[in-house]
Design a protein around this motif. Structure first.
Motif, PDB file in Angstrom:
ATOM      1  N   ALA A 131       0.828  -1.207   0.000  1.00 42.35           N
ATOM      2  CA  ALA A 131       0.000   0.000   0.000  1.00 42.35           C
ATOM      3  C   ALA A 131       0.862   1.257   0.000  1.00 42.35           C
ATOM      4  CB  ALA A 131      -0.942  -0.012   1.204  1.00 42.35           C
ATOM      5  N   VAL A 132       1.952   1.229   0.782  1.00 35.95           N
ATOM      6  CA  VAL A 132       2.845   2.391   0.817  1.00 35.95           C
ATOM      7  C   VAL A 132       3.508   2.594  -0.534  1.00 35.95           C
ATOM      8  CG1 VAL A 132       4.958   3.295   1.857  1.00 35.95           C
ATOM      9  CG2 VAL A 132       3.220   2.242   3.289  1.00 35.95           C
ATOM     10  N   ARG A 133       3.885   1.484  -1.187  1.00 37.84           N
ATOM     11  CA  ARG A 133       4.503   1.588  -2.504  1.00 37.84           C
ATOM     12  C   ARG A 133       3.567   2.241  -3.514  1.00 37.84           C
ATOM     13  NH1 ARG A 133       4.457  -1.521  -6.968  1.00 37.84           N
ATOM     14  NH2 ARG A 133       3.156  -3.076  -5.950  1.00 37.84           N
ATOM     15  N   LYS A 134       2.255   2.043  -3.342  1.00 41.58           N
ATOM     16  CA  LYS A 134       1.278   2.665  -4.237  1.00 41.58           C
ATOM     17  C   LYS A 134       0.934   4.091  -3.836  1.00 41.58           C
ATOM     18  CE  LYS A 134      -0.810  -1.807  -5.385  1.00 41.58           C
ATOM     19  NZ  LYS A 134      -2.028  -2.643  -5.306  1.00 41.58           N
ATOM     20  N   TYR A 189       6.627   3.887  12.286  1.00 46.27           N
ATOM     21  CA  TYR A 189       7.373   5.142  12.374  1.00 46.27           C
ATOM     22  C   TYR A 189       7.939   5.537  11.012  1.00 46.27           C
ATOM     23  CZ  TYR A 189       7.131   4.542  17.433  1.00 46.27           C
ATOM     24  OH  TYR A 189       6.689   4.391  18.724  1.00 46.27           O
ATOM     25  N   MET A 190       8.415   4.526  10.273  1.00 42.30           N
ATOM     26  CA  MET A 190       8.971   4.805   8.955  1.00 42.30           C
ATOM     27  C   MET A 190       7.894   5.356   8.022  1.00 42.30           C
ATOM     28  SD  MET A 190      10.669   2.161   6.217  1.00 42.30           S
ATOM     29  CE  MET A 190       9.034   1.500   5.872  1.00 42.30           C
ATOM     30  N   ILE A 191       6.681   4.776   8.089  1.00 40.52           N
ATOM     31  CA  ILE A 191       5.579   5.259   7.237  1.00 40.52           C
ATOM     32  C   ILE A 191       5.242   6.708   7.581  1.00 40.52           C
ATOM     33  CG2 ILE A 191       3.147   4.937   6.650  1.00 40.52           C
ATOM     34  CD1 ILE A 191       3.548   1.947   7.107  1.00 40.52           C
ATOM     35  N   GLU A 192       5.220   7.013   8.870  1.00 44.30           N
ATOM     36  CA  GLU A 192       4.932   8.393   9.271  1.00 44.30           C
ATOM     37  C   GLU A 192       6.013   9.346   8.750  1.00 44.30           C
ATOM     38  OE1 GLU A 192       4.570   8.316  13.467  1.00 44.30           O
ATOM     39  OE2 GLU A 192       2.702   7.130  13.488  1.00 44.30           O
ATOM     40  N   ASP A 193       7.284   8.915   8.873  1.00 44.23           N
ATOM     41  CA  ASP A 193       8.365   9.762   8.352  1.00 44.23           C
ATOM     42  C   ASP A 193       8.267   9.908   6.840  1.00 44.23           C
ATOM     43  OD1 ASP A 193       9.318  10.060  10.896  1.00 44.23           O
ATOM     44  OD2 ASP A 193      10.834   8.477  10.729  1.00 44.23           O
ATOM     45  N   LEU A 194       7.973   8.793   6.156  1.00 47.43           N
ATOM     46  CA  LEU A 194       7.819   8.850   4.699  1.00 47.43           C
ATOM     47  C   LEU A 194       6.660   9.752   4.308  1.00 47.43           C
ATOM     48  CD1 LEU A 194       8.438   5.157   3.542  1.00 47.43           C
ATOM     49  CD2 LEU A 194       9.874   7.146   3.121  1.00 47.43           C
ATOM     50  N   SER A 195       5.575   9.684   5.085  1.00 51.29           N
ATOM     51  CA  SER A 195       4.420  10.529   4.788  1.00 51.29           C
ATOM     52  C   SER A 195       4.799  12.002   4.885  1.00 51.29           C
ATOM     53  CB  SER A 195       3.275  10.195   5.750  1.00 51.29           C
ATOM     54  OG  SER A 195       2.156  11.037   5.497  1.00 51.29           O
ATOM     55  N   ARG A 196       5.488  12.355   5.982  1.00 51.32           N
ATOM     56  CA  ARG A 196       5.911  13.753   6.118  1.00 51.32           C
ATOM     57  C   ARG A 196       6.896  14.144   5.025  1.00 51.32           C
ATOM     58  NH1 ARG A 196       5.849  12.205  11.679  1.00 51.32           N
ATOM     59  NH2 ARG A 196       8.082  11.731  11.564  1.00 51.32           N
ATOM     60  N   LEU A 197       7.838  13.221   4.741  1.00 47.68           N
ATOM     61  CA  LEU A 197       8.820  13.516   3.702  1.00 47.68           C
ATOM     62  C   LEU A 197       8.153  13.651   2.338  1.00 47.68           C
ATOM     63  CD1 LEU A 197      11.784  13.821   2.857  1.00 47.68           C
ATOM     64  CD2 LEU A 197      11.911  11.332   2.650  1.00 47.68           C
ATOM     65  N   TYR A 198       7.209  12.776   2.037  1.00 46.17           N
ATOM     66  CA  TYR A 198       6.519  12.820   0.749  1.00 46.17           C
ATOM     67  C   TYR A 198       5.737  14.127   0.602  1.00 46.17           C
ATOM     68  CZ  TYR A 198       3.679  11.193  -3.181  1.00 46.17           C
ATOM     69  OH  TYR A 198       3.074  11.065  -4.399  1.00 46.17           O
ATOM     70  N   GLU A 199       5.076  14.526   1.693  1.00 44.83           N
ATOM     71  CA  GLU A 199       4.329  15.775   1.628  1.00 44.83           C
ATOM     72  C   GLU A 199       5.268  16.957   1.396  1.00 44.83           C
ATOM     73  OE1 GLU A 199       2.144  15.988   5.210  1.00 44.83           O
ATOM     74  OE2 GLU A 199       0.699  14.422   4.670  1.00 44.83           O
ATOM     75  N   SER A 200       6.409  16.944   2.110  1.00 47.46           N
ATOM     76  CA  SER A 200       7.365  18.038   1.918  1.00 47.46           C
ATOM     77  C   SER A 200       7.965  18.006   0.517  1.00 47.46           C
ATOM     78  CB  SER A 200       8.472  17.953   2.962  1.00 47.46           C
ATOM     79  OG  SER A 200       9.209  16.742   2.824  1.00 47.46           O
ATOM     80  N   GLU A 214       5.459  19.441  -1.924  1.00 36.16           N
ATOM     81  CA  GLU A 214       5.475  20.899  -1.855  1.00 36.16           C
ATOM     82  C   GLU A 214       6.722  21.456  -2.535  1.00 36.16           C
ATOM     83  OE1 GLU A 214       3.145  22.885  -0.820  1.00 36.16           O
ATOM     84  OE2 GLU A 214       1.833  21.191  -0.334  1.00 36.16           O
ATOM     85  N   GLU A 215       7.868  20.773  -2.296  1.00 34.54           N
ATOM     86  CA  GLU A 215       9.103  21.237  -2.916  1.00 34.54           C
ATOM     87  C   GLU A 215       9.050  21.096  -4.430  1.00 34.54           C
ATOM     88  OE1 GLU A 215      12.979  22.826  -2.880  1.00 34.54           O
ATOM     89  OE2 GLU A 215      11.404  22.703  -1.350  1.00 34.54           O
ATOM     90  N   VAL A 216       8.471  19.971  -4.898  1.00 41.36           N
ATOM     91  CA  VAL A 216       8.347  19.770  -6.345  1.00 41.36           C
ATOM     92  C   VAL A 216       7.432  20.828  -6.957  1.00 41.36           C
ATOM     93  CG1 VAL A 216       7.393  18.227  -8.106  1.00 41.36           C
ATOM     94  CG2 VAL A 216       8.883  17.312  -6.323  1.00 41.36           C
ATOM     95  N   LYS A 217       6.333  21.123  -6.282  1.00 37.00           N
ATOM     96  CA  LYS A 217       5.436  22.168  -6.788  1.00 37.00           C
ATOM     97  C   LYS A 217       6.156  23.508  -6.847  1.00 37.00           C
ATOM     98  CE  LYS A 217       1.134  20.001  -5.163  1.00 37.00           C
ATOM     99  NZ  LYS A 217      -0.015  20.134  -4.228  1.00 37.00           N
TER     100      LYS A 217
END
Length: 607
Positions: A189-192, A227-238, A241-244
């Motif tokens: 699910a995380v990979r998707k 914990y890794m999923i939470e970190d990935l979620s925050r990183l992905y969101e950031s 935003e950075e890509v935008k």
């Protein structure tokens, strides 16, 4: 797994021991059965040889007794006897052993010595055989018990192994497989891109919960995974935003590059800034920064006066006054170093290069802009406009200088050629007038008229040559094409063959030097056509390592005699010398081998 392994090992070891003991018991049964038979053999031997001679009797009975003794002490029988002292089978074996050595063997030996004891021996044998029979029966019973236990062990193993395997599978399924499958599903699910999943949801009939997982390594793994999923979620969101932000910045940069390219293209397509070139450039700039009106003001050299050059769209008198007032009030001597500055709804950009201030771009907006300005863009725009304006001024100045130079050349040519011929003709007219007054002889008057006719004819010829020379102009921006076309026209007009070697490039000769070069070539080819009587001419243009251009025009004609060079009325060579001086070159007229003339001169390139 340890219990399962130990249980299987114990069962297999027990079966191995029982199998070994059963093998010993089988051998013991055979040997004990042979003891019973051997007892009868001893009895029959004693009965048969009791009445014979002592030697035969001794030999036969001793052989039978020894055979019984060998079988009684056989290792196959002894190994089958249990080591426990109170074991019934061991007790019975010791009784047989004692009876054999205490009774049977001594009684048999007594028969050897005294045959009359035969009846006593034979009466004892049945009781001894009964003990042997009981011993054989006990061994068989012991073997039967061991085989029974072996069957029970095998049956228990066949039942317990699948049962324990099923228990272990269920245990593994609950403790390992389901949590691992849950982690795999979460990873998928995380990979998707789904970062909301966690490893504590229900799977089948089992619930994979974090508080359960914390009790073992999988619990630590599941917690770390969450914990890794939470970190990935925050990183992905950031990252999103950075890509935008980067995409927006890249789009802006692309628009900026397109604007700068468009401005440079506009100015390069019309380097003299004629027509609506500046208006097009201002329109592009205004649309990019979303302005309302834009104007270009030029400044005087002392920076005290401003002049409106171009505006887009066109400004009325009121708007012109507002723009000019805003410009004068804002850009005083105290802040002329600022490239761009805003005041209210106006933005002012200096148009300047590294050496001088050319003017100002003034832009009016409908409302005050809140976004920060791109001052790097303003710097590039300022440089582009300044370069275009300064280059346009330089081109105009160059055109004026070229025009003045051509006018000076024309005046010099007229003075050196036609003016002298007309002065000569004027003198001859004065002489003719005086001769008529003095009534000179007709022959002298005819001589003056002939000289006057020669002077007028020379002036006319010189006028034709000057007009021909100054009508000549490059027909192409490519100097190579211009020279080639000049030689083709020369060949079609004169029929003289030519050979051209041209190593020059357009940018190596500026426009002014190109004109002088074409004039010299034209004059040299005209002299070849009129005076040389040549059949071939070689033209060579090359550049050496010192950035000097070498020009050579060589023909195979009759050459140039010194007397012809001093002949009056021929100004072609002097014209060529004047042109060479304009190129800062010295022209030489050298004899060619074996015949002909070489015109050679050398001048520096435009670079």
């Amino acid at each position: 797994m340890l219990i399962f392994s130990l249980g299987i090992t114990f069962t297999l070891f027990s079966i191995f021991l029982l199998t070994g003991q059963s093998s010993n018991k089988g051998s013991a049964i055979n040997i004990s059965g042979s003891l019973r038979m051997q007892s009868y053999v001893v009895a029959l031997t004693v009965a048969e040889y009791a009445t014979r001679e002592q030697e035969q009797r001794t030999k036969a009975i001793t052989r039978a007794v020894n055979e019984f003794e060998r079988r009684l002490n056989s290792p196959g029988l002894v190994k089958a006897i249990p080591n426990k002292p109170n074991d019934s089978l061991r007790i019975l074996y010791h009784e047989i052993y004692s009876d054999f050595y205490g009774m049977l063997k001594p009684m048999a030996e007594q028969v050897i010595e005294n045959p009359s004891t035969e009846a006593k021996f034979l009466n004892y044998v049945p009781s001894f055989v009964s003990k042997v029979d009981k011993f054989v029966f006990d061994i068989e019973q012991s073997l039967a018990v061991q085989m029974t236990w072996l069957r029970i062990g095998l049956i228990a193993t066949c039942i317990l192994v699948p049962l324990l395997g099923a228990v272990f599978l269920i245990y593994f399924q609950r403790v390992f497989f389901l949590p691992l499958q849950a982690l795999a599903d979460v990873a998928s699910a995380v990979r998707k891109g789904n970062f909301t999943v966690r490893s504590n949801y229900k799977k089948g009939n089992f619930t994979v919960r974090s508080n359960y997982k914390k009790e073992n390594e999988l619990g630590v793994l599941a917690g770390s995974f969450n914990y890794m999923i939470e970190d990935l979620s925050r990183l992905y969101e950031s990252l999103e935003e950075e890509v935008k932000r980067k995409t927006k910045d890249l789009d802006q940069r692309n628009k900026t590059v397109n604007l700068l390219f468009t401005l440079r293209s506009i100015f390069s397509s019309s380097p003299t800034l004629q027509g609506d070139t500046l208006a097009k450039a201002l329109a592009e700039l205004m649309h990019y920064i979303h302005g309302n009106r834009i104007a270009l003001f030029l400044v005087s050299d002392d920076l005290d006066s401003y002049r409106l050059s171009t505006a887009y769209p066109q400004l009325n008198d009121k708007a012109k006054k507002e723009f000019l007032q805003n410009l004068k009030s804002q850009f005083s001597s105290a802040n002329q170093n600022k490239l761009a500055e805003e005041s209210g709804n106006y933005l002012r950009i200096q148009v300047k290069d590294a050496s001088r201030l050319v003017g100002y771009l003034v832009i009016h907006f409908e409302e005050t802009q809140e976004e920060p300005r791109d001052y790097r863009l303003f710097e590039s725009v300022s440089e582009i406009f300044a370069t275009a304006l300064i280059n346009a001024r330089k081109r105009e100045e160059g055109y004026r200088l070229a025009l003045y130079e051509e006018r000076s050349t024309i005046a010099r040519e007229l003075h050196d050629s036609i003016a002298q011929s007309l002065a000569f003709s004027k003198i001859q007219l004065t002489r003719l007038s005086l001769g008529l007054k003095e009534e000179l002889p007709k022959e002298q008057l005819q001589e003056i008229v002939n000289e006057l006719r020669t002077g007028v004819s020379t002036a006319y010829t010189q006028l034709r040559e000057v007009l021909t020379a100054f009508r000549l102009k490059p027909t192409s921006a490519d100097i190579r094409q211009s020279i080639h076309k000049l030689l083709e026209e020369f060949h079609e007009r004169s029929g003289i063959e030519y050979n051209l070697k041209n190593d020059l490039l357009d940018f190596e000769i500026n426009a002014n030097k190109q004109v002088h070069l074409i004039h010299i070539l034209k004059e040299a080819l005209t002299n070849v056509e009129k005076h040389s009587r040549a059949s071939k001419v070689n033209v060579s243009l090359s550049i050496d390592s010192d950035n000097f251009i070498n020009v050579s025009i060589a023909d195979n004609g009759k050459g140039l005699q010194p007397a012809e060079r001093e002949k009056k009325g021929h100004f072609g060579l002097s014209i060529m010398e004047e042109r060479a001086k304009a190129l800062d070159a010295e022209i030489n007229f050298l004899p060619n081998t074996p015949t002909g003339l070489i015109v050679n001169f050398r001048f520096r390139t435009a670079n």
